[in-house]
Enzyme design. Sequence first.
Site, PDB file in Angstrom:
ATOM      1  N   HIS A 173      26.445  -0.789   1.050  1.00  0.00           N
ATOM      2  CA  HIS A 173      25.068  -0.857   0.545  1.00  0.00           C
ATOM      3  C   HIS A 173      24.123  -0.585   1.701  1.00  0.00           C
ATOM      4  CE1 HIS A 173      21.713  -1.583  -1.885  1.00  0.00           C
ATOM      5  NE2 HIS A 173      22.040  -2.725  -2.455  1.00  0.00           N
ATOM      6  N   HIS A 176      17.809  -0.325  -0.301  1.00  0.00           N
ATOM      7  CA  HIS A 176      17.047  -1.432  -0.880  1.00  0.00           C
ATOM      8  C   HIS A 176      16.723  -2.560   0.090  1.00  0.00           C
ATOM      9  CE1 HIS A 176      18.911  -0.004  -4.927  1.00  0.00           C
ATOM     10  NE2 HIS A 176      17.985   0.823  -4.448  1.00  0.00           N
ATOM     11  N   TYR A 178      18.415  -3.985   2.646  1.00  0.00           N
ATOM     12  CA  TYR A 178      19.423  -4.903   3.182  1.00  0.00           C
ATOM     13  C   TYR A 178      19.832  -4.464   4.596  1.00  0.00           C
ATOM     14  CZ  TYR A 178      19.160  -6.566  -1.554  1.00  0.00           C
ATOM     15  OH  TYR A 178      18.683  -7.062  -2.740  1.00  0.00           O
TER      16      TYR A 178
END
Length: 355
Positions: A173, A176, A178
């Site tokens: 990931h 967004h 992170y």
Amino acid sequence: MKKLFLPFHNGALQLKNHIVMAPMTRSRALNNIPNELMASYYKQRSGAGLIVTEGTSPSPEGLGYPRIPGIFSEAQVEGWKAVTRTVHESGSRIFLQLMHTGRIAHTSNLPEGCQPVGMSDIKAAGEIYTDTGLKEYSVPAALNAQGISRVIDDHVKAAENAIAAGFDGIELHGAHGYLLEQSLNPHINNRNDHYGGSIENRSRLTLEIAEKIAAAIGAEKVGLRISPFLTSNDMPAYEEAEVHQTYVRLATELNRLGIAYLHISNNPGIPEKTHQAIRNTFSKVLIYCNGLTAETAEAMLQNGTTDLVAFGRSFLSNPDFIKRMEKNEPVNEIDYANLYTPGEAGYTDYPVLNY
């Protein structure tokens, strides 16, 4: 038949259709351990050719939200086995999304003795859910050199655990707001070592993790999610040319590594030249997500803009979303009140059409 519903074959991605279920946080992992409720949820939605799981932490310090699952303990590996088994029984493939939340965290969501960490000690603006209500984000501790090494090692071990749990691969990931995207952003990453400063240095953490995981489990089992130009989770915008150069560099280096796919969280603010540069640079599979309909997704597949298309919220309230698309049937509305309630079955009992 529409391309959406035809099988897709590319390397390790041998899929029954061109549709991906996007990763979506559910907060149903009591004690951060996957459970039977989660297995039921994924089984119901295994009409998708590929499922990417909810964000799953590679380490205790990455558990920024309440009740998100991990993949760093034996109990968690065993819990995920029930999920992968039931998805495979339906003929679908499933990748585990590795998500270290970094500074997007609160201490009350972490195990005792853990604290949020980040590339720097810059606190995120805003509030986060906890089981005792909304609270301001905690101030992260800036990772030192040993901490960076630990983060990398934790991701590699988590990827190995994912394969042991029966997953077909992992998705990093890097979107967004992170940890991996935090490392890319010059306003959040203010380091002056070789993980900060230049685009090359700020890309280093993501690329080192990807390279070491590829060496451990195989590049064909690795994907990366990115969200160029998005500003979610207090990610300050920076100069357009620098954003463009950052993601073209990532695409170039990941293409060299030969990873399976890039998963782009799309938004209207991404310039066409950036889309095209990534498409030109990255020769493996591209997945596009966000804001798609059956019609726009089919058009993107037909014109070669993308190789696979991902849907998120549509799957939440429609376990049989694929069949609904095939038959052009209406979809259920999302029950927002029950999206993140702990241990409840509200998200597994949406009405399913009788065929």
